[in-house]
Design a protein around this motif. Sequence first.
Motif, short mmCIF file in Angstrom:
data_model
loop_
_atom_site.label_atom_id
_atom_site.label_comp_id
_atom_site.label_asym_id
_atom_site.label_seq_id
_atom_site.Cartn_x
_atom_site.Cartn_y
_atom_site.Cartn_z
N ARG A 61 33.60 44.34 36.95
CA ARG A 61 34.04 44.45 35.57
C ARG A 61 33.36 45.63 34.87
O ARG A 61 34.01 46.42 34.19
CB ARG A 61 33.71 43.15 34.83
N TRP A 87 39.43 47.47 32.87
CA TRP A 87 39.34 46.05 33.20
C TRP A 87 40.20 45.22 32.25
O TRP A 87 40.98 44.38 32.66
CB TRP A 87 37.87 45.59 33.13
N HIS A 92 43.37 42.95 33.01
CA HIS A 92 43.35 41.51 32.78
C HIS A 92 44.32 41.04 31.70
O HIS A 92 44.59 39.84 31.59
CB HIS A 92 41.91 41.03 32.55
N SER A 129 37.15 39.81 38.95
CA SER A 129 36.51 39.00 37.91
C SER A 129 34.98 39.02 38.00
O SER A 129 34.31 38.49 37.13
CB SER A 129 37.02 37.57 37.97
N SER A 179 41.47 37.82 40.15
CA SER A 179 40.33 37.06 40.66
C SER A 179 39.31 37.99 41.31
O SER A 179 38.10 37.86 41.09
CB SER A 179 40.79 36.02 41.68
N ARG A 218 32.45 31.35 27.93
CA ARG A 218 31.79 31.32 29.24
C ARG A 218 32.57 30.49 30.25
O ARG A 218 32.23 30.46 31.43
CB ARG A 218 30.39 30.73 29.09
N THR A 270 43.41 28.79 30.30
CA THR A 270 42.70 30.07 30.23
C THR A 270 43.03 30.81 28.95
O THR A 270 42.15 31.36 28.28
CB THR A 270 43.10 30.97 31.43
N ARG A 296 35.94 30.79 30.51
CA ARG A 296 37.27 31.37 30.73
C ARG A 296 37.47 31.87 32.17
O ARG A 296 38.49 31.60 32.78
CB ARG A 296 37.52 32.49 29.74
N ARG A 297 36.45 32.57 32.69
CA ARG A 297 36.59 33.10 34.04
C ARG A 297 36.76 31.97 35.05
O ARG A 297 37.60 32.02 35.94
CB ARG A 297 35.37 33.95 34.40
N GLY A 328 40.18 30.45 34.86
CA GLY A 328 41.11 31.42 35.42
C GLY A 328 41.06 31.42 36.94
O GLY A 328 42.09 31.47 37.62
N LEU A 329 39.85 31.35 37.49
CA LEU A 329 39.71 31.32 38.94
C LEU A 329 40.31 30.04 39.53
O LEU A 329 40.89 30.07 40.62
CB LEU A 329 38.23 31.44 39.35
#
Lengths: 218, 272
Positions: A145, A152, A156, A140, A137, A81, A64, A83-84, A87-88
């Motif tokens: 956001r 935010w 984060h 996210s 999470s 696009r 991440t 990254r989220r 991370g999840l």
Amino acid sequence: MLLKKPLRLSRPWLLVLKTLVHLYLLGYLALTFYQAVTDQLGADPVQGLLNFTGIGTVNLLFATLTISPMARWLPCGDLMRFRRMVGLYAFAYAACHFSTYLVFELQLNFALLSSEIAKRPYILVGFSALMLLLALSITSFMAIRRKMGKRWQQLHNMVYLCLFLALLHYSWSLKTVWGDPLIYWAATLLVLYTRRQKLKNWWLSKRRKPAPVAKRAS
Amino acid sequence: QPLVFTKSAKYQTSETQTPYDKVTTYNNFYEFGTDKSDPAENAQGFKTDPWTLTIDGMVENPLTLDHGALTKRFALEERIYRMRCVEAWSMVIPWIGFELGTLIKAAKPLSSAKYVAFTTLYDPAQMPGQKSRFVGGGINYPYVEGLRLDEAMHPLTLLSVGLYGKTLPPQNGAPIRLVVPWKYGFKGIKSIVRVTLTDQQPGSTWNILAPDEYGFYANVNPHVDHPRWSQKTERRITTGGLFSTKVIPTEMFNGYQEVAPLYQGMDLKRFF
């Protein structure tokens, strides 16, 4: 910079790549669970699964944090696009790690869980990292956001704290200091190095703030 | 190699034994790496012949046993013991060996001897963990262990040269190792080259490294937690996957109550 021209990923490419990431991360997790259930994951499947999900979480946290420097270095802004999603997955692996501990090591003994969290600092550290990841999470989603605005990003930025806590938990869980976690600590320094400008700005902005007015001692 | 041995009726068991492939692939032997699967991978070329085991110190009759003598000088018997690791997992293992007491008696201890000190082979060329801190977990080698003389003379205390009817694989401590079934597994020093009788309490590797976590006695005790985890229960490693995980209560002295008199009057919370 590596490429002469920024790399753009078209919609179909994004879709294909995202599907591959899903397949890889879910597949690997499912395969390892399957091996644990069928006794093919070393002598102690519980320990095997704890190791896999724990180290997996740390690796995904690193992934991440590498995405944005990678996006700039290539350059390929579309990488952001992913990254989220990555991370999840870090949270998902951490949740599996915790569930394995709770279900198979503690045998769903919730009283023991709370006393272990209270009594053992390294468990508390790991649990704090999990709670932080949970908070990241939940927030996210795009709608949240937007609602959070500036806060935010502040929240984060905690992902660095997460990584620090996760590594502390990892190092602390072992019997000696000399081992694999040292490689991860070194990698952390490397990741922070790619953020040196950001860190510098943050440090300077803190110093520029007027010092709080202290009560004069009489 | 297969060994010649007898099975003593006293040390058989109805408990499920840990299968051979688990006993020989899940080992703490930091000389060959800190991961439990490392020793099985890194110890295969380990040379155990020739070997010399020296018994010296406060004895009338110092001895040296060569490789052949380890399995032939004393009558071997099979004993199925529970093995409880300090990391809260356990196995049931059919060891083959002889009582440490027999060896010590043969060396005729002096009346001034109070303790027994053990040393593992020091050979960085063969043991990658002794060569590199990263591989060996930063332990000061050689690995050393110790027992009180009365613990060493107890009939349960075994010098093992084999398991499951065959000589020990290198990862399990070939050619000869200590087995003290009422103590945590780390007391079972592997690949021993020296046994020294002394009047001073000898050092013990894990105790030196982290004295608040690992005591000299290291008796299995569900009432004294490791600072980082509970010792009340253990995960028994037998067969079956995740859903047949067996977590059982840990027993005082690992269930070997006959050793309790050795510690009469001692505060086992302090001398853990």
